[in-house]
Write an enzyme that holds these catalytic residues in place. Sequence first.
Site, PDB file in Angstrom:
ATOM      1  N   GLY A  12     -13.640  37.974  31.434  1.00 57.51           N
ATOM      2  CA  GLY A  12     -14.748  37.574  30.336  1.00 57.51           C
ATOM      3  C   GLY A  12     -14.461  36.158  29.685  1.00 57.51           C
TER       4      GLY A  12
ATOM      5  CB  SER B 261     -18.832  32.710  30.850  1.00 58.09           C
ATOM      6  OG  SER B 261     -19.240  33.471  29.173  1.00 58.09           O
ATOM      7  CB  SER B 262     -18.546  31.744  25.591  1.00 64.53           C
ATOM      8  OG  SER B 262     -18.746  32.752  25.501  1.00 64.53           O
TER       9      SER B 262
ATOM     10  CB  ILE C  90     -10.787  35.015  22.453  1.00 70.33           C
ATOM     11  CG1 ILE C  90     -11.343  34.741  21.375  1.00 70.33           C
ATOM     12  CG2 ILE C  90      -9.712  35.638  23.286  1.00 70.33           C
ATOM     13  CD1 ILE C  90     -11.036  35.856  19.947  1.00 70.33           C
ATOM     14  N   GLY C  91     -11.689  33.802  25.735  1.00 72.15           N
ATOM     15  CA  GLY C  91     -11.572  34.425  27.161  1.00 72.15           C
ATOM     16  C   GLY C  91     -11.202  32.488  27.838  1.00 72.15           C
TER      17      GLY C  91
ATOM     18  CB  SER D 195     -12.011  43.959  17.074  1.00 80.42           C
ATOM     19  OG  SER D 195     -12.967  43.950  16.749  1.00 80.42           O
TER      20      SER D 195
ATOM     21  CE1 TYR E 263     -16.617  44.838  20.087  1.00 80.40           C
ATOM     22  CE2 TYR E 263     -16.116  45.126  17.781  1.00 80.40           C
ATOM     23  CZ  TYR E 263     -15.888  44.844  19.176  1.00 80.40           C
ATOM     24  OH  TYR E 263     -15.404  43.568  19.106  1.00 80.40           O
TER      25      TYR E 263
END
Length: 271
Positions: free
Chosen positions: A4, A6-7, A9-10, A133, A146
């Site tokens: 993950g 692409s944007s 935190i990752g 989270s 979630y």
Amino acid sequence: MVTGTSSGIGLHTAVGLAHRGLRVVATMRDTSRSDALRAEAERQGVELAVRALDVTEHDRARACLDEVTAEFGAVDILVNNAGSATFGTLEQLSDAALRKQLDVNFLGVAALTRHVLPSMRRSGAGRIVTVTSNGGVVGEPFLDAYCASKFAVEGLMQSVAPVAARFGVTVSVVEPASVVTNMMENLDTEALGVPDDPYRDLAETFLHAAGGQMVNGQAAEEAAAVVVEAATTDTPRFRWQTSRAAVDFVGLSLADLDGGTVLEAMSAWLD
């Protein structure tokens, strides 16, 4: 290997680990979305490898891992960061929506972790860091699916941790609170599309409150720095929070033996 990327935190975790001198494989579902990652890596003067990996495609994920192992050697650190969020209270959620959320946030994480464990176990070393989270400790209104998936990941990792430790493998979870990312833009709000929904007013009130939390949240770079620390520290621990807000929020649940404090705090988000 970081998922993950692409944007958010990752992205910053992958670059941050590369900045520490590690050889990083940054994965994402669609590598055509890697421009921001590559630009940040270039800006910081680091190199990393980018590979396509959808955590819900378990066979393909295993094949990707095999290819990475053949090219670079066994994975020493796995950062499970890929995830998504579905909006809606239980009555609004279909079985398909629940399964989709669990597939991304729980089953995908479990499968990839299972794939790396054998080589780590044989070598007697390794780090598995999973970004969960504060919603993996505190159930939040209208984020039923979630939070359920994040609670499941926390339970899985906490159960695996003492067993993996016997083989030299460290398992940790990182719990951000509100982070300034594009999560709200990508939030699956299909459940709000039902005409005359009795939950609509409550849902919109919560979305307004949650949106304000996100706007004023922690920078993704700051949260990623904690992930990098968890992955590289000489003094690892199981649970990490990324901010004072995360410590306070998670603490609501961890110190709440009868559950009343959490329910009272979450109810206030609907007023």
